[in-house]
Design a protein around this motif. Structure first.
Motif, PDB file in Angstrom:
ATOM      1  N   THR A 111      41.730  20.318  -8.178  1.00 50.45           N
ATOM      2  CA  THR A 111      43.206  20.576  -7.953  1.00 50.45           C
ATOM      3  C   THR A 111      43.638  22.207  -8.121  1.00 50.45           C
ATOM      4  OG1 THR A 111      44.257  18.647  -8.047  1.00 50.45           O
ATOM      5  CG2 THR A 111      45.789  20.202  -8.390  1.00 50.45           C
ATOM      6  N   TRP A 112      43.202  22.738  -9.239  1.00 52.90           N
ATOM      7  CA  TRP A 112      43.607  24.223  -9.992  1.00 52.90           C
ATOM      8  C   TRP A 112      42.919  25.168  -8.977  1.00 52.90           C
ATOM      9  CZ3 TRP A 112      47.958  24.071 -12.195  1.00 52.90           C
ATOM     10  CH2 TRP A 112      48.078  23.043 -12.981  1.00 52.90           C
ATOM     11  N   GLU A 113      41.460  24.745  -8.745  1.00 53.73           N
ATOM     12  CA  GLU A 113      40.863  25.707  -7.941  1.00 53.73           C
ATOM     13  C   GLU A 113      41.108  25.781  -6.406  1.00 53.73           C
ATOM     14  OE1 GLU A 113      37.682  23.914 -11.085  1.00 53.73           O
ATOM     15  OE2 GLU A 113      39.539  23.376  -9.821  1.00 53.73           O
ATOM     16  N   LEU A 114      41.495  24.599  -6.012  1.00 49.80           N
ATOM     17  CA  LEU A 114      41.719  24.405  -4.471  1.00 49.80           C
ATOM     18  C   LEU A 114      43.168  25.331  -4.402  1.00 49.80           C
ATOM     19  CD1 LEU A 114      41.781  23.385  -1.766  1.00 49.80           C
ATOM     20  CD2 LEU A 114      42.900  21.411  -2.424  1.00 49.80           C
ATOM     21  N   LEU A 115      44.565  24.887  -5.329  1.00 50.43           N
ATOM     22  CA  LEU A 115      45.603  25.681  -5.217  1.00 50.43           C
ATOM     23  C   LEU A 115      45.605  27.147  -5.264  1.00 50.43           C
ATOM     24  CD1 LEU A 115      47.949  23.092  -6.690  1.00 50.43           C
ATOM     25  CD2 LEU A 115      47.479  23.275  -4.235  1.00 50.43           C
ATOM     26  N   ASP A 116      44.622  27.519  -6.241  1.00 51.83           N
ATOM     27  CA  ASP A 116      44.509  28.950  -6.479  1.00 51.83           C
ATOM     28  C   ASP A 116      44.108  29.554  -5.081  1.00 51.83           C
ATOM     29  OD1 ASP A 116      45.684  29.007  -9.033  1.00 51.83           O
ATOM     30  OD2 ASP A 116      43.566  29.049  -9.961  1.00 51.83           O
ATOM     31  N   TYR A 117      43.165  29.087  -4.561  1.00 50.99           N
ATOM     32  CA  TYR A 117      42.329  29.547  -3.348  1.00 50.99           C
ATOM     33  C   TYR A 117      43.495  29.410  -2.236  1.00 50.99           C
ATOM     34  CZ  TYR A 117      39.679  29.436   0.831  1.00 50.99           C
ATOM     35  OH  TYR A 117      39.027  30.130   2.108  1.00 50.99           O
ATOM     36  N   LEU A 118      44.192  28.343  -1.838  1.00 57.17           N
ATOM     37  CA  LEU A 118      44.868  27.963  -0.843  1.00 57.17           C
ATOM     38  C   LEU A 118      46.304  29.120  -1.049  1.00 57.17           C
ATOM     39  CD1 LEU A 118      44.788  24.256  -0.210  1.00 57.17           C
ATOM     40  CD2 LEU A 118      43.710  25.945   1.056  1.00 57.17           C
ATOM     41  N   SER A 119      46.819  29.108  -1.985  1.00 56.50           N
ATOM     42  CA  SER A 119      47.999  29.959  -2.388  1.00 56.50           C
ATOM     43  C   SER A 119      47.945  31.395  -1.628  1.00 56.50           C
ATOM     44  CB  SER A 119      48.425  29.795  -3.780  1.00 56.50           C
ATOM     45  OG  SER A 119      47.748  30.373  -4.593  1.00 56.50           O
ATOM     46  N   ASN A 120      46.843  31.852  -1.754  1.00 50.03           N
ATOM     47  CA  ASN A 120      46.427  33.310  -1.530  1.00 50.03           C
ATOM     48  C   ASN A 120      46.167  33.413   0.192  1.00 50.03           C
ATOM     49  OD1 ASN A 120      46.443  34.565  -4.098  1.00 50.03           O
ATOM     50  ND2 ASN A 120      44.453  33.725  -4.437  1.00 50.03           N
ATOM     51  N   LYS A 121      46.220  32.353   0.651  1.00 49.49           N
ATOM     52  CA  LYS A 121      45.898  32.576   2.017  1.00 49.49           C
ATOM     53  C   LYS A 121      47.104  31.840   3.141  1.00 49.49           C
ATOM     54  CE  LYS A 121      41.784  32.204   3.731  1.00 49.49           C
ATOM     55  NZ  LYS A 121      40.428  31.591   4.170  1.00 49.49           N
ATOM     56  N   TYR A 122      47.842  30.775   2.621  1.00 51.74           N
ATOM     57  CA  TYR A 122      48.533  29.942   3.212  1.00 51.74           C
ATOM     58  C   TYR A 122      49.703  29.917   2.600  1.00 51.74           C
ATOM     59  CZ  TYR A 122      43.833  28.839   5.178  1.00 51.74           C
ATOM     60  OH  TYR A 122      42.645  28.760   5.622  1.00 51.74           O
ATOM     61  N   THR A 218      40.245  15.246  11.614  1.00 48.60           N
ATOM     62  CA  THR A 218      39.728  16.763  11.925  1.00 48.60           C
ATOM     63  C   THR A 218      38.738  16.854  10.970  1.00 48.60           C
ATOM     64  OG1 THR A 218      41.823  17.388  12.401  1.00 48.60           O
ATOM     65  CG2 THR A 218      40.160  19.102  12.382  1.00 48.60           C
ATOM     66  N   HIS A 219      38.874  16.807   9.732  1.00 46.25           N
ATOM     67  CA  HIS A 219      37.954  16.939   8.644  1.00 46.25           C
ATOM     68  C   HIS A 219      38.035  15.832   7.677  1.00 46.25           C
ATOM     69  CE1 HIS A 219      37.253  21.265   9.949  1.00 46.25           C
ATOM     70  NE2 HIS A 219      38.539  21.170   9.984  1.00 46.25           N
ATOM     71  N   GLN A 220      36.817  15.521   6.669  1.00 48.35           N
ATOM     72  CA  GLN A 220      36.903  14.495   5.778  1.00 48.35           C
ATOM     73  C   GLN A 220      36.037  15.109   4.778  1.00 48.35           C
ATOM     74  OE1 GLN A 220      35.784   9.772   5.442  1.00 48.35           O
ATOM     75  NE2 GLN A 220      35.333  10.608   7.232  1.00 48.35           N
ATOM     76  N   VAL A 221      36.968  14.708   3.449  1.00 46.79           N
ATOM     77  CA  VAL A 221      36.147  15.284   2.424  1.00 46.79           C
ATOM     78  C   VAL A 221      36.019  14.229   1.186  1.00 46.79           C
ATOM     79  CG1 VAL A 221      36.566  17.787   2.747  1.00 46.79           C
ATOM     80  CG2 VAL A 221      38.336  16.539   1.383  1.00 46.79           C
ATOM     81  N   GLU A 222      35.176  14.502   0.266  1.00 44.56           N
ATOM     82  CA  GLU A 222      35.172  13.341  -0.915  1.00 44.56           C
ATOM     83  C   GLU A 222      35.649  14.268  -2.302  1.00 44.56           C
ATOM     84  OE1 GLU A 222      31.216  11.439  -1.021  1.00 44.56           O
ATOM     85  OE2 GLU A 222      31.581  11.005   1.022  1.00 44.56           O
ATOM     86  N   SER A 223      35.632  15.296  -2.038  1.00 44.47           N
ATOM     87  CA  SER A 223      35.938  16.318  -3.176  1.00 44.47           C
ATOM     88  C   SER A 223      37.025  17.235  -2.787  1.00 44.47           C
ATOM     89  CB  SER A 223      34.977  16.836  -4.342  1.00 44.47           C
ATOM     90  OG  SER A 223      34.626  17.930  -3.686  1.00 44.47           O
ATOM     91  N   LEU A 224      38.004  17.555  -3.496  1.00 49.32           N
ATOM     92  CA  LEU A 224      38.940  18.676  -3.253  1.00 49.32           C
ATOM     93  C   LEU A 224      38.175  20.045  -2.982  1.00 49.32           C
ATOM     94  CD1 LEU A 224      42.062  18.026  -5.431  1.00 49.32           C
ATOM     95  CD2 LEU A 224      41.680  17.194  -2.999  1.00 49.32           C
ATOM     96  N   LEU A 225      36.972  20.290  -3.892  1.00 47.80           N
ATOM     97  CA  LEU A 225      36.633  21.594  -3.850  1.00 47.80           C
ATOM     98  C   LEU A 225      35.676  21.867  -2.484  1.00 47.80           C
ATOM     99  CD1 LEU A 225      34.870  21.927  -7.339  1.00 47.80           C
ATOM    100  CD2 LEU A 225      36.975  22.946  -6.377  1.00 47.80           C
ATOM    101  N   GLU A 226      35.281  20.823  -1.615  1.00 47.88           N
ATOM    102  CA  GLU A 226      34.803  20.814  -0.339  1.00 47.88           C
ATOM    103  C   GLU A 226      35.972  21.702   0.516  1.00 47.88           C
ATOM    104  OE1 GLU A 226      33.065  17.209   1.341  1.00 47.88           O
ATOM    105  OE2 GLU A 226      33.333  16.607  -0.641  1.00 47.88           O
ATOM    106  N   ILE A 227      37.146  21.291   0.331  1.00 49.23           N
ATOM    107  CA  ILE A 227      38.203  22.053   1.521  1.00 49.23           C
ATOM    108  C   ILE A 227      38.088  23.555   1.110  1.00 49.23           C
ATOM    109  CG2 ILE A 227      40.729  22.083   1.545  1.00 49.23           C
ATOM    110  CD1 ILE A 227      40.967  19.346   0.265  1.00 49.23           C
ATOM    111  N   ILE A 228      37.818  24.226   0.072  1.00 54.18           N
ATOM    112  CA  ILE A 228      37.659  25.717   0.112  1.00 54.18           C
ATOM    113  C   ILE A 228      36.532  25.892   1.049  1.00 54.18           C
ATOM    114  CG2 ILE A 228      36.828  27.361  -1.630  1.00 54.18           C
ATOM    115  CD1 ILE A 228      37.867  26.030  -3.627  1.00 54.18           C
ATOM    116  N   ASN A 229      35.634  25.144   1.490  1.00 46.68           N
ATOM    117  CA  ASN A 229      34.407  25.568   2.567  1.00 46.68           C
ATOM    118  C   ASN A 229      34.946  25.578   3.699  1.00 46.68           C
ATOM    119  OD1 ASN A 229      32.497  26.228   0.558  1.00 46.68           O
ATOM    120  ND2 ASN A 229      32.062  23.968   0.229  1.00 46.68           N
ATOM    121  N   ILE A 230      35.952  24.793   4.150  1.00 49.87           N
ATOM    122  CA  ILE A 230      36.787  24.400   5.328  1.00 49.87           C
ATOM    123  C   ILE A 230      37.766  25.571   5.848  1.00 49.87           C
ATOM    124  CG2 ILE A 230      38.096  22.699   6.832  1.00 49.87           C
ATOM    125  CD1 ILE A 230      36.484  20.525   5.141  1.00 49.87           C
ATOM    126  N   LEU A 231      38.381  25.646   4.806  1.00 46.36           N
ATOM    127  CA  LEU A 231      39.541  26.699   5.101  1.00 46.36           C
ATOM    128  C   LEU A 231      39.309  28.096   4.335  1.00 46.36           C
ATOM    129  CD1 LEU A 231      42.458  24.376   4.217  1.00 46.36           C
ATOM    130  CD2 LEU A 231      41.582  24.991   6.322  1.00 46.36           C
TER     131      LEU A 231
END
Length: 231
Positions: A111-122, A218-231
């Motif tokens: 969660t923390w890694e994903l939100l840090d990443y997404l909040s800088n772009k979206y 559209t996409h399917q992941v098994e861990s939240l960290l995978e989302i970073i590679n999509i977005l």
């Protein structure tokens, strides 16, 4: 150019670890109210409660029961199974459970890694069917509230995911179009199909590898960290 402008994220069991936090809160009320006088083990009680709670939430998503029905029945049912008719106890259990639940801090791994990443772009918004009286507290307790521009709750909108009106409301609130938005969630019906029907792209967070019976996300992941590679 970044394709998406706004990301909608479900809260419970997508980034806030509802399963873990709920089990802690349930165990506390089990002990406080001495439910061991009715059940041999907490695990036995937890299984019966959880199965009924899942059933009730699925009904609530589709407007087949009210919020009050859900809150009353999920604690009344495990008692009724043993022939105990005590609505006052069921309501007390629910009230204290929600109070304890809202103070829990566990988040889903990544969660923390994903939100840090997404909040800088979206631009980020929570889009949840959870109850207004606890969702804000849960976000504050876990420290994730500052990542989000908006918190959009079905309680306030008056309609639940997967109904299209809550997605349309969310788009208007974030001042974006369906093709510039994306939904991240763990509930295939409420989050994924609901967003898809409104033309919003989706990322299905599916750690339990549940089978998909309808249209693919559209996409399917098994861990939240995978989302970073999509977005």
């Amino acid at each position: 150019m970044v394709k998406y402008k706004s990301i909608f994220i479900d809260l419970d069991d997508t980034i806030w670890d509802f399963r873990a936090n709920s089990k802690v809160a349930l165990h506390e009320v089990y002990d406080i109210y001495n439910l061991s006088q009715f059940y041999n083990t907490f695990e036995e009680y937890y299984l019966i409660y959880s199965e009924k709670n899942t059933e009730l939430w699925n009904m609530y998503h589709h407007g087949r029961i009210s919020k009050e029905d859900l809150m009353n029945e999920r604690f009344r049912y495990p008692l009724q199974r043993l022939g105990i008719q005590d609505n006052a106890l069921a309501k007390a259990l629910d009230k204290d459970y929600l109070s304890i639940l809202s103070t829990q801090k566990n988040v889903v791994p990544g969660t923390w890694e994903l939100l840090d990443y997404l909040s800088n772009k979206y631009n980020l918004a929570i889009l949840s069917n959870g109850f207004e009286e606890v969702q804000y507290k849960k976000m504050r307790s876990s420290g994730i509230d500052h990542y989000f521009q908006e918190v959009i709750l079905s309680d306030k909108v008056g309609v639940n995911k997967p109904h299209p009106d809550i997605f349309k409301y969310a788009l208007d609130k974030m001042e974006t179009k369906p093709d510039r938005a994306l939904m991240i969630g763990d509930n295939y019906d409420a989050d994924i199909l609901g967003a898809a029907r409104c033309g919003i792209a989706q990322i299905y967070y599916n750690p339990l590898k549940k089978q998909i019976t309808e249209s693919k996300p559209t996409h399917q992941v098994e861990s939240l960290l995978e989302i970073i590679n999509i977005l």
